[in-house]
Design a protein around this motif. Sequence first.
Motif, short mmCIF file in Angstrom:
data_model
loop_
_atom_site.label_atom_id
_atom_site.label_comp_id
_atom_site.label_asym_id
_atom_site.label_seq_id
_atom_site.Cartn_x
_atom_site.Cartn_y
_atom_site.Cartn_z
N GLU A 278 64.12 96.43 19.51
CA GLU A 278 65.26 97.10 18.89
C GLU A 278 65.97 97.90 19.97
OE1 GLU A 278 63.97 99.46 15.64
OE2 GLU A 278 63.31 97.76 14.42
N ALA A 279 67.31 97.78 20.00
CA ALA A 279 68.07 98.49 21.04
C ALA A 279 69.45 98.83 20.51
CB ALA A 279 68.17 97.64 22.31
N GLY A 280 70.09 99.78 21.20
CA GLY A 280 71.43 100.19 20.79
C GLY A 280 72.53 99.32 21.37
N ALA A 281 72.20 98.47 22.35
CA ALA A 281 73.19 97.58 22.96
C ALA A 281 72.46 96.46 23.68
CB ALA A 281 74.09 98.35 23.93
N GLY B 57 68.29 103.34 24.04
CA GLY B 57 67.20 103.60 23.10
C GLY B 57 66.40 102.38 22.73
N VAL B 58 65.85 101.71 23.73
CA VAL B 58 65.11 100.48 23.50
C VAL B 58 63.72 100.78 22.93
CG1 VAL B 58 64.19 98.38 24.56
CG2 VAL B 58 66.35 99.36 25.38
N PRO C 238 73.81 98.40 17.58
CA PRO C 238 72.38 98.10 17.49
C PRO C 238 72.10 96.62 17.31
CG PRO C 238 72.91 100.05 16.21
CD PRO C 238 74.21 99.47 16.66
N VAL C 239 71.01 96.19 17.93
CA VAL C 239 70.60 94.79 17.88
C VAL C 239 69.09 94.72 17.70
CG1 VAL C 239 70.43 94.71 20.40
CG2 VAL C 239 70.66 92.59 19.11
N THR C 240 68.64 93.71 16.98
CA THR C 240 67.21 93.46 16.79
C THR C 240 66.91 92.07 17.31
OG1 THR C 240 67.13 94.88 14.83
CG2 THR C 240 65.33 93.31 15.12
#
Length: 203
Positions: free
Chosen positions: A171-174, A194-195, A160-162
């Motif tokens: 926010e996303a999972g990659a 999952g953006v 996950p990254v913000t």
Amino acid sequence: MAASPKDDLHSRLVVWLKITLPLIALAILATLFLFSNRIGGEGELPYAKVDVEELARQQRITAPEFLGTTMDGAAISLRARSARPAQGTEQAAMDQLAANYFGQDGTSVELRAEEGRMTPDGETVMLDKGVEMTTSAGYRLTAQDLTALTTRTEVSTANPVTAEAPFGTIEAGAMTLSPDPVRPETYVLVFNKGVRMLYQPGP
């Protein structure tokens, strides 16, 4: 023959000096010992507690720096406070890591992390702990980890990254930053898994 008064005075002076001089010497020695016992506490000279054997066992490079050019023409620089062999691997472990990409189109990307590792071939850098990525386009990302390549301009994470963007937050999972397949001299930032985006329109 009777001794003269002058000789008598000289004899008494010699006897007196034989008694007093040793006493003076003893007094001086006693004074030195007395003051030497009082020296201490805040007056003591500081010293470092260093494990010399541990220092000898460590292999460490201070302030290493790597400069190069990627296959897509971007200049890259990599710096760290120190580097050492990673325990149990052939990788190099680094701390206070900073990396920069400078693209031909003027794009710049800055990476920072508290810790990082580099593969033996020097082509891959893994950043961990306190990872941040900032781009000249106005994006600021935080992630658990990032993987950066030195042979081409590519930064990615499968975790996950913000991101703070000029238009809001993401926010996303990659995430992946890489050259545009159509225009390799420019770069695209892709979020997936999952953006979620919060759009904040400007004034």
